[in-house]
Scaffold this motif. Structure first.
Motif, PDB file in Angstrom:
ATOM      1  N   ASN A 165       0.857  -1.188   0.000  1.00 47.92           N
ATOM      2  CA  ASN A 165       0.000   0.000   0.000  1.00 47.92           C
ATOM      3  C   ASN A 165       0.896   1.242   0.000  1.00 47.92           C
ATOM      4  N   LEU A 166       0.564   2.211  -0.856  1.00 50.69           N
ATOM      5  CA  LEU A 166       1.307   3.464  -0.924  1.00 50.69           C
ATOM      6  C   LEU A 166       0.652   4.499  -0.018  1.00 50.69           C
ATOM      7  N   TRP A 167       1.498   5.272   0.687  1.00 49.99           N
ATOM      8  CA  TRP A 167       0.986   6.306   1.599  1.00 49.99           C
ATOM      9  C   TRP A 167       1.870   7.542   1.493  1.00 49.99           C
ATOM     10  N   ASP A 168       1.234   8.705   1.405  1.00 49.65           N
ATOM     11  CA  ASP A 168       1.944   9.981   1.352  1.00 49.65           C
ATOM     12  C   ASP A 168       1.948  10.608   2.748  1.00 49.65           C
ATOM     13  N   PRO A 169       3.056  10.601   3.466  1.00 49.35           N
ATOM     14  CA  PRO A 169       3.110  11.189   4.821  1.00 49.35           C
ATOM     15  C   PRO A 169       3.033  12.714   4.765  1.00 49.35           C
ATOM     16  N   ASP A 170       2.609  13.296   5.873  1.00 52.82           N
ATOM     17  CA  ASP A 170       2.490  14.765   5.933  1.00 52.82           C
ATOM     18  C   ASP A 170       3.853  15.440   6.044  1.00 52.82           C
ATOM     19  N   GLY A 171       4.801  14.799   6.679  1.00 52.94           N
ATOM     20  CA  GLY A 171       6.104  15.410   6.872  1.00 52.94           C
ATOM     21  C   GLY A 171       7.043  14.440   7.541  1.00 52.94           C
ATOM     22  N   PRO A 172       8.277  14.887   7.812  1.00 50.96           N
ATOM     23  CA  PRO A 172       9.254  13.999   8.429  1.00 50.96           C
ATOM     24  C   PRO A 172       8.922  13.729   9.888  1.00 50.96           C
ATOM     25  N   GLY A 173       9.568  12.666  10.421  1.00 52.05           N
ATOM     26  CA  GLY A 173       9.395  12.333  11.831  1.00 52.05           C
ATOM     27  C   GLY A 173       9.110  10.862  12.009  1.00 52.05           C
ATOM     28  N   TYR A 174       8.951  10.489  13.288  1.00 54.13           N
ATOM     29  CA  TYR A 174       8.634   9.107  13.599  1.00 54.13           C
ATOM     30  C   TYR A 174       7.183   8.808  13.270  1.00 54.13           C
ATOM     31  N   VAL A 175       6.942   7.572  12.801  1.00 51.54           N
ATOM     32  CA  VAL A 175       5.577   7.153  12.517  1.00 51.54           C
ATOM     33  C   VAL A 175       5.452   5.671  12.862  1.00 51.54           C
ATOM     34  N   THR A 176       4.283   5.331  13.407  1.00 52.37           N
ATOM     35  CA  THR A 176       4.001   3.932  13.721  1.00 52.37           C
ATOM     36  C   THR A 176       3.076   3.374  12.651  1.00 52.37           C
ATOM     37  N   LEU A 177       3.545   2.328  11.985  1.00 49.02           N
ATOM     38  CA  LEU A 177       2.773   1.694  10.912  1.00 49.02           C
ATOM     39  C   LEU A 177       2.209   0.379  11.414  1.00 49.02           C
ATOM     40  N   SER A 178       0.951   0.125  11.085  1.00 46.30           N
ATOM     41  CA  SER A 178       0.293  -1.110  11.511  1.00 46.30           C
ATOM     42  C   SER A 178      -0.463  -1.707  10.340  1.00 46.30           C
ATOM     43  N   VAL A 179      -0.660  -3.039  10.414  1.00 48.81           N
ATOM     44  CA  VAL A 179      -1.462  -3.723   9.414  1.00 48.81           C
ATOM     45  C   VAL A 179      -2.296  -4.779  10.124  1.00 48.81           C
ATOM     46  N   VAL A 180      -3.538  -4.954   9.667  1.00 47.87           N
ATOM     47  CA  VAL A 180      -4.448  -5.948  10.237  1.00 47.87           C
ATOM     48  C   VAL A 180      -5.032  -6.746   9.079  1.00 47.87           C
ATOM     49  N   ASP A 181      -5.000  -8.111   9.187  1.00 44.13           N
ATOM     50  CA  ASP A 181      -5.527  -8.920   8.082  1.00 44.13           C
ATOM     51  C   ASP A 181      -6.995  -9.240   8.305  1.00 44.13           C
ATOM     52  N   ALA A 182      -7.561 -10.042   7.385  1.00 45.76           N
ATOM     53  CA  ALA A 182      -8.989 -10.354   7.440  1.00 45.76           C
ATOM     54  C   ALA A 182      -9.358 -11.163   8.672  1.00 45.76           C
ATOM     55  N   ALA A 183      -8.385 -11.841   9.277  1.00 45.79           N
ATOM     56  CA  ALA A 183      -8.653 -12.627  10.484  1.00 45.79           C
ATOM     57  C   ALA A 183      -8.430 -11.822  11.745  1.00 45.79           C
ATOM     58  N   GLY A 184      -8.129 -10.540  11.627  1.00 53.24           N
ATOM     59  CA  GLY A 184      -7.955  -9.683  12.778  1.00 53.24           C
ATOM     60  C   GLY A 184      -6.572  -9.722  13.386  1.00 53.24           C
ATOM     61  N   ARG A 185      -5.632 -10.401  12.757  1.00 50.03           N
ATOM     62  CA  ARG A 185      -4.272 -10.448  13.279  1.00 50.03           C
ATOM     63  C   ARG A 185      -3.466  -9.293  12.691  1.00 50.03           C
ATOM     64  N   GLY A 186      -2.501  -8.807  13.440  1.00 50.26           N
ATOM     65  CA  GLY A 186      -1.795  -7.629  12.975  1.00 50.26           C
ATOM     66  C   GLY A 186      -0.321  -7.621  13.319  1.00 50.26           C
TER      67      GLY A 186
END
Length: 709
Positions: free
Chosen positions: A680-701
């Motif tokens: 998945n492509l994402w355009d961040p607002d600016g520099p800095g720390y970011v926490t990325l998460s993903v959750v699948d169809a079974a609710g696991r992440g």
């Protein structure tokens, strides 16, 4: 050389009378000239003669020929002369007839000396006050002069030549004397022998000559430097026409034929000697330095065509890029063409380096063998389903060439689209050691890093291999899985014997059938050949190897120094050359073989249940219900997106394992939910720390924290 004797067959004295007459004749001539010397005695002349040469061992240029006897390349003798092996059987009979008629009509009957001509020459010598007017030389006497390499425009030289001719007639047959003349006669510069002369002035072997060409070759040895056509074409023309006129006067040539021959132009330049398969020819001469002529399995017509193809394509790509091509007969293993570079003298692309034997990374070209092993082991069928999704093998995380995953695909499509992830999954199942072992069965010599065992990286190019190795491997696939020993004629072909197969016949046919469906380049037509492309890491090597029912061809494109070539790939750089190479095979083209007994031709739904989906023996490693993991970016890394420049790139988040669809989050906010894609492509607002998460169809992440700048 002097004019020859003409006229009917003359009386031939017995040997003892001949020697007495020779001594007496010589003494008479010397007395008439008023210059009798002890050194002129026949005994002294005979005692200082060189050994009679053997034409079979005479030093000549090493010649390398193709499978049909056509010259590929020749090398000068140690003293820098072009003197190619030749005999009367390989020379146009027209030339031989003209030579004997012009130089020595009594050649078949005399014993080295034409006595009537010598009497005439002696009379001219006395009448000219001791000056040689004509020598009366026979062909045997001319050979004697050529063997000794001494001038004969003096009395002592002529006497010695006569004695030597008598010796040659005793030691050799008439045919052997003619062969010596054909080999040693001078034709100007460093050209010796009629074969070298025909190639230098006419660009062809002397087996078929025109009347004009034959006449010129008769004329040149009489005064080779003065009559050289590349130096003085007018002198060459006059001498040729003189030969034609004399032959007409003698009744040895029809007047109308001579008149037509005079209209033919004389050559104005000296041609280069053939230099086809130069790398292979040099190897052949080094391997067999004692041989006068080495016959290779090369087909000169095909070799010439593929050399032109390589040179032309290299000019289009980049002057620093070289191209290598190998073509071989699948049934016999004969190498029909071996193009080592885009040109032997192409300095920018190191043309002197033979890239057919250079060790390079094969890219994706080993994938067909990987799948073939799965077919043979009963793990899969071309229509079996397999997952194309990010999968980790410890620290090794393969990705597809384009960075995208296709989800569930058939193995047929995985191979035709050259997907990396399914290939590594299958290789993990069949074992990289087994892959390397089967390469060796194909007579390839894969090179691994020192003291390392085969790893999964081998499947995507993590091994060193040569173009010849790959051609041998694909030849085995095209041969129903049976290994094919490639050979070029430098060393004798090995005797056929029992050898372990590379693949079983059904598995080999499955692979060939899939490769026949690989989309062709723009200049190709589908289904003509079974082929595969490959691109090594960093765009350093582009490959394309393919076969039909009779011939296998391999192409490599890249820089010999190993530097990257931006944009270079197998499908763009090598595949078009491969298809053009097959266009040049002519009548060697043959359809791909039919399915062998035991092949299952069915759709996925018609397959036996175990074959409908590829299942890794260790399902825990690639289980479809494993929890999702963020494959990229890794936890705690810095990612440079160019946010400070104002021209930022979007961040690509990639996921492996899990069940799609996936929901992506950045700092707890959803940023995308594609249906089945694992990125998945994402355009961040600016520099800095970011926490990325993903959750699948079974609710696991899964969650990672990265720093963007």
């Amino acid at each position: 050389m002097s004019d020859a004797a003409a006229g009917p067959r003359e009386w031939v004295p017995s040997p003892w009378i001949r020697r007495l007459t020779l001594a007496g004749f010589s003494l008479f001539v010397l007395l008439a000239a008023g210059s009798v010397q002890l050194s002129s005695m026949v005994g002294e002349a005979a005692g200082s003669l060189p050994p009679t040469p053997d034409v079979a061992t005479l030093p000549v240029s090493a010649a390398v020929t193709d499978r049909n006897g056509q010259l590929l390349r020749a090398f000068t003798t140690r003293d820098g002369r072009w003197r190619l092996p030749v005999d009367r059987e390989t020379v146009d009979p027209r030339y031989l007839d003209m030579l004997i008629a012009y130089e020595d009509r009594g050649f078949a009957g005399h014993h080295g000396i034409a006595w009537s001509s010598m009497a005439r020459a002696a009379g001219q010598f006395v009448g000219a006050g001791g000056r040689v007017v004509s020598g009366g030389s026979t062909l045997t006497m001319q050979v004697a002069r050529l063997v000794e390499g001494q001038p004969t425009r003096n009395l002592w030289g002529k006497l010695r030549q006569m004695v030597h001719a008598d010796r040659l007639e005793q030691d050799l047959t008439k045919d052997e004397i003619i062969d010596l003349y054909l080999t040693l006669a001078p034709f100007g510069g460093n050209i010796e022998g009629v074969r070298a002369a025909s190639l230098a002035y006419f660009g062809k072997e002397p087996g078929r000559l025109t009347t004009a060409e034959a006449a010129l070759l008769v004329a040149l040895p009489q005064s080779p430097e003065a009559r050289r056509p590349d130096r003085d074409p007018e002198a060459a023309r006059r001498s040729r026409d003189m030969v034609l006129d004399r032959l007409v006067a003698m009744g040895a040539l029809p007047a109308e034929e001579a008149l037509a021959a005079k209209d033919d132009p004389v050559p104005l330049v000296r041609r280069e000697f053939p230099m086809f398969a130069p790398h292979l020819a040099e190897q052949a001469v080094k391997a067999q330095p004692e041989k006068r002529e080495v016959a290779l399995t090369i087909d000169r017509r095909l070799q010439e065509a593929l050399e032109r193809l390589a040179a032309g394509r290299a000019r289009i790509v980049d002057p620093k890029v070289s191209i290598a091509i190998v073509a071989a007969d699948i049934g016999t293993g004969d190498i029909l063409a071996s193009v080592g570079s885009a040109g032997l003298f192409a300095t920018q692309s190191a043309g002197y380096v033979d890239m057919t034997t250079a060790i390079r990374s094969p890219g994706s070209t080993l994938k067909p063998l990987i799948y073939g092993l799965a077919f043979e082991l009963g793990l899969a069928h071309p229509e079996s389903l397999i997952e194309d999704r990010p999968t980790a093998f410890g620290a090794y995380v393969p990705v597809n060439f384009d960075g995208f995953s296709r989800g569930t695909v058939t193995i047929h499509d995985a191979l035709t689209e050259s997907l990396n992830i399914p290939a590594v999954v299958v290789l993990d199942a069949v074992g990289p050691a087994r892959l390397v072992s089967r390469l060796r069965r194909a007579h390839a010599d894969p090179r691994l890093p020192v003291n390392t065992a085969p790893s999964l990286a081998v499947g995507l190019g993590g091994v060193g291999i040569t173009l010849r190795d790959l051609v041998a491997t694909y030849a085995a696939i095209g041969n129903g899985g049976e290994p094919v020993t490639l050979h070029d004629g430098i060393v004798p072909a090995p005797e056929a014997g029992l050898a372990a197969p590379v693949l079983d016949p059904v598995a080999a046919w499955y692979v060939a059938d899939i490769l026949a469906d690989v989309p062709p380049p723009l200049n190709g037509s589908p289904g003509r050949i079974a082929y595969k492309t490959g691109t090594s890491y960093g765009y350093r090597d582009a490959w394309a190897i393919g076969f039909d029912g009779k011939t296998v061809v391999g192409v490599w494109v890249g820089r010999p120094d190993g530097e990257p070539v931006p944009g270079l790939s197998g499908i763009v750089g090598a595949a078009p050359i491969l298809f053009e190479a097959f266009d040049r095979l002519g009548d060697r083209r043959a359809p791909l073989p039919r399915a062998p007994s035991g092949a299952i031709i069915a759709s996925n739904s018609e397959l036996p249940t175990p074959l409908r989906r590829f299942r890794h023996p260790d399902e825990d490693m690639v289980a479809r219900d494993a929890a999702p993991e963020i494959a990229y970016p890794g936890d705690g890394v810095d990612v440079d997106l160019g946010l400070a420049t104002g021209f930022a790139s979007p961040l690509m988040v990639k996921v492996r394992n899990g069940v799609p669809p996936f929901t992506y989050f950045a700092n707890g906010a959803p940023i995308g939910r594609p249906d089945f894609a694992r990125q998945n492509l994402w355009d961040p607002d600016g520099p800095g720390y970011v926490t990325l998460s993903v959750v699948d169809a079974a609710g696991r992440g899964d969650t990672v924290t990265v720093f963007l700048n």
